[in-house]
Design a protein around this motif. Structure first.
Motif, PDB file in Angstrom:
ATOM      1  N   LYS A  39     -13.444   1.072 -13.088  1.00 43.02           N
ATOM      2  CA  LYS A  39     -12.250   0.432 -12.430  1.00 43.02           C
ATOM      3  C   LYS A  39     -13.106   0.321 -11.158  1.00 43.02           C
ATOM      4  N   ASP A  40     -13.250  -0.702 -10.221  1.00 46.72           N
ATOM      5  CA  ASP A  40     -13.765  -1.129  -9.097  1.00 46.72           C
ATOM      6  C   ASP A  40     -12.511  -0.619  -7.885  1.00 46.72           C
ATOM      7  N   ARG A  41     -12.960   0.471  -7.301  1.00 45.13           N
ATOM      8  CA  ARG A  41     -11.485   0.880  -6.353  1.00 45.13           C
ATOM      9  C   ARG A  41     -11.855   0.711  -4.917  1.00 45.13           C
ATOM     10  N   ARG A  42     -12.707  -0.490  -4.608  1.00 46.89           N
ATOM     11  CA  ARG A  42     -12.850  -0.902  -3.462  1.00 46.89           C
ATOM     12  C   ARG A  42     -11.857  -1.717  -2.705  1.00 46.89           C
ATOM     13  N   HIS A  43     -10.755  -2.057  -3.411  1.00 49.50           N
ATOM     14  CA  HIS A  43      -9.486  -2.745  -3.000  1.00 49.50           C
ATOM     15  C   HIS A  43      -8.574  -1.822  -2.739  1.00 49.50           C
ATOM     16  N   ASP A  44      -8.802  -0.710  -3.056  1.00 50.44           N
ATOM     17  CA  ASP A  44      -7.581   0.348  -3.019  1.00 50.44           C
ATOM     18  C   ASP A  44      -7.594   0.475  -1.112  1.00 50.44           C
ATOM     19  N   ASN A  45      -6.593   1.432  -0.582  1.00 53.56           N
ATOM     20  CA  ASN A  45      -6.543   1.850   0.572  1.00 53.56           C
ATOM     21  C   ASN A  45      -7.822   2.107   1.187  1.00 53.56           C
ATOM     22  N   GLY A  46      -7.961   1.542   2.621  1.00 55.21           N
ATOM     23  CA  GLY A  46      -9.286   2.031   3.239  1.00 55.21           C
ATOM     24  C   GLY A  46     -10.277   1.083   2.839  1.00 55.21           C
ATOM     25  N   HIS A  47     -10.025   0.197   2.028  1.00 61.84           N
ATOM     26  CA  HIS A  47     -11.215  -0.655   1.744  1.00 61.84           C
ATOM     27  C   HIS A  47     -10.929  -1.878   2.270  1.00 61.84           C
ATOM     28  N   ASP A  48     -11.803  -2.945   2.460  1.00 60.55           N
ATOM     29  CA  ASP A  48     -11.541  -4.316   2.769  1.00 60.55           C
ATOM     30  C   ASP A  48     -10.911  -5.035   1.690  1.00 60.55           C
ATOM     31  N   HIS A  49      -9.913  -5.898   2.043  1.00 63.95           N
ATOM     32  CA  HIS A  49      -9.360  -6.622   1.025  1.00 63.95           C
ATOM     33  C   HIS A  49      -9.948  -8.129   0.888  1.00 63.95           C
ATOM     34  N   GLN A  63      -5.829  11.991 -10.871  1.00 63.73           N
ATOM     35  CA  GLN A  63      -6.176  10.782  -9.600  1.00 63.73           C
ATOM     36  C   GLN A  63      -7.251  10.949  -9.145  1.00 63.73           C
ATOM     37  N   LEU A  64      -7.788  12.424  -8.908  1.00 63.15           N
ATOM     38  CA  LEU A  64      -9.126  12.586  -8.341  1.00 63.15           C
ATOM     39  C   LEU A  64     -10.099  12.416  -9.233  1.00 63.15           C
ATOM     40  N   ASN A  65      -9.974  12.493 -10.449  1.00 57.00           N
ATOM     41  CA  ASN A  65     -11.158  12.015 -11.479  1.00 57.00           C
ATOM     42  C   ASN A  65     -11.199  10.324 -11.365  1.00 57.00           C
ATOM     43  N   ARG A  96      -4.861   7.753  -0.037  1.00 56.29           N
ATOM     44  CA  ARG A  96      -5.623   6.941   0.934  1.00 56.29           C
ATOM     45  C   ARG A  96      -6.791   7.488   1.842  1.00 56.29           C
ATOM     46  N   GLU A  97      -6.575   8.829   1.926  1.00 47.32           N
ATOM     47  CA  GLU A  97      -7.423   9.365   2.993  1.00 47.32           C
ATOM     48  C   GLU A  97      -8.828   9.868   2.246  1.00 47.32           C
ATOM     49  N   TRP A  98      -8.820   9.850   0.697  1.00 46.25           N
ATOM     50  CA  TRP A  98      -9.996  10.500  -0.010  1.00 46.25           C
ATOM     51  C   TRP A  98     -11.249   9.634   0.238  1.00 46.25           C
ATOM     52  N   ALA A  99     -11.320   8.381   0.334  1.00 42.28           N
ATOM     53  CA  ALA A  99     -12.419   7.528   0.811  1.00 42.28           C
ATOM     54  C   ALA A  99     -13.024   7.996   1.854  1.00 42.28           C
TER      55      ALA A  99
END
Lengths: 149, 217
Positions: free
Chosen positions: A2-12, B44-46, B91-94
């Motif tokens: 899964k590409d998580r770059r669209h989660d929070n903290g990432h650009d949409h 979730q961490l994994n 949301r703070e992990w990245a």
């Protein structure tokens, strides 16, 4: 994966990223980077997988180890209490000393009962409160503060 | 153990049972809930780490110029995130993870710079040694040889250009462009203001355009 770059903290989207005004360059650079990520060999992916599992397993080990901290703390408190009590003994008048001894005997009896049946549960409660403290400490610390890394 | 008479001891046991019983039940409920939460958090961490680890490795590799060292730094960042910041909101992990990683990469760059200065002072070329032929060999698992060669050449040129940037510009460019962090998350990861992120990023793009030439416009 899964590409998580669209989660929070990432650009949409990509628009916000182009402060430099070099959109084509950025797009090409990103594609080249993504291709290089996709081309990672199996051995490297396996090492990453092992590293991640080791990190998570380390956390489990840490949690188990931290479970003994309250036990050690309780033992230290008990030793300190006994030491203080013994340290006070020579200065007390005889009558007060008898009272102290009687109270101590009752306490010792209570302690004996506790140690027969309840010791692990009581110590586990201390572990629980220790965990609550650590949780609250984490929550109260802002992201940008402290020496991270 | 009971040497002081059964009646008194039994009463003591009952009193203690009463005192601790309800709290103990509540505590065991808490423990069960805590176990479930820990399991969920670990999953979730994994998932988070599995989602970022490959790009993190490449970013660290571009920063250090060495895959093995990059792997160590990524693992180090994973361990630190899991141990110290797992309880923080997801949301703070990245930003936290990449802040740890960029700090590690920066430390590594400083060490390498010092080492190279010392080696060059003694007459060496400042590099660790010859390239590893196994690492240089093409990976049979991915793409046609021509495409793969072109991709590797493109990336090699880009990596060289990024390494020539100042450290803060490297970080801003890779976190924003490669990892796709937004300005706020990049600022948190770099430990600076959002305005500084925009400045570093803008300068990085202009420098890359100047270095890479028209073929990249």
């Amino acid at each position: 994966m899964k590409d998580r770059r669209h989660d929070n903290g990432h650009d949409h989207g990509h628009d916000e990223r182009y402060e430099g005004g070099g959109g084509a360059l950025e797009e090409r650079a990103r594609r080249a980077f993504d291709d290089s990520v996709e081309a990672l060999d199996a051995a490297t992916l396996s090492r990453l997988n092992r590293a991640r599992r080791a990190a998570l397993a380390g956390d489990r080990g840490e949690r188990l180890a931290s479970g003994w901290r309250p036990v050690a703390a309780a033992a230290a408190v008990a030793v300190l209490a006994v030491a203080l009590w013994l340290g006070q003994m020579p200065d007390e008048p005889a009558a007060e000393r008898e009272t102290v001894v009687a109270v101590a005997a009752e306490d010792a009896e209570d302690l004996e009962i506790v140690l027969q049946d309840e010791n692990l549960d009581m110590l586990a409660e201390l572990e629980f409160y220790d965990w609550v403290d650590s949780e609250e400490a984490f929550r109260s610390e802002p992201v940008g503060s402290g020496n991270i890394g | 153990m009971n040497r002081r008479g059964g009646g008194r001891t039994d009463a003591g046991v009952v009193a203690l049972e009463r005192r601790w019983g309800s709290r103990r039940d509540a505590h065991w409920d808490c423990r069960a809930e805590r176990g479930a939460r820990a399991l969920e958090q670990e999953q979730q961490l994994n998932a988070f780490l599995a989602g970022v680890e490959r790009r993190a490795l490449r970013i660290a590799e571009i920063g250090t110029g060495d895959r093995d060292e990059a792997m160590d730094l990524v693992q180090d960042a994973m361990i630190r995130l899991v141990r110290k910041y797992a309880g923080r909101p997801e949301r703070e992990w990245a930003p936290l993870f990449f802040r740890i990683l960029t700090n590690r990469v920066r430390d590594s760059q400083r060490r390498r710079a010092v080492r190279n200065r010392v080696i060059s002072w003694f007459g060496g070329d400042g590099e660790d040694g010859r390239p590893d032929p196994v690492a240089e060999a093409p990976d049979p698992a991915s793409g046609a040889p021509d495409e793969q060669l072109e991709m590797r050449e493109t990336m090699a040129v880009l990596e060289a250009a990024i390494r020539a940037l100042p450290a803060r510009q490297q970080e801003a460019f890779m976190l924003r462009n490669f990892e796709g962090l937004d300005v706020a998350a990049t600022a948190a990861a770099m430990g600076c203001s959002e305005g500084s992120v925009k400045t570093h990023y803008s300068r990085a793009v202009h420098a890359l355009r100047a270095r890479l030439g028209e073929s990249w416009q």
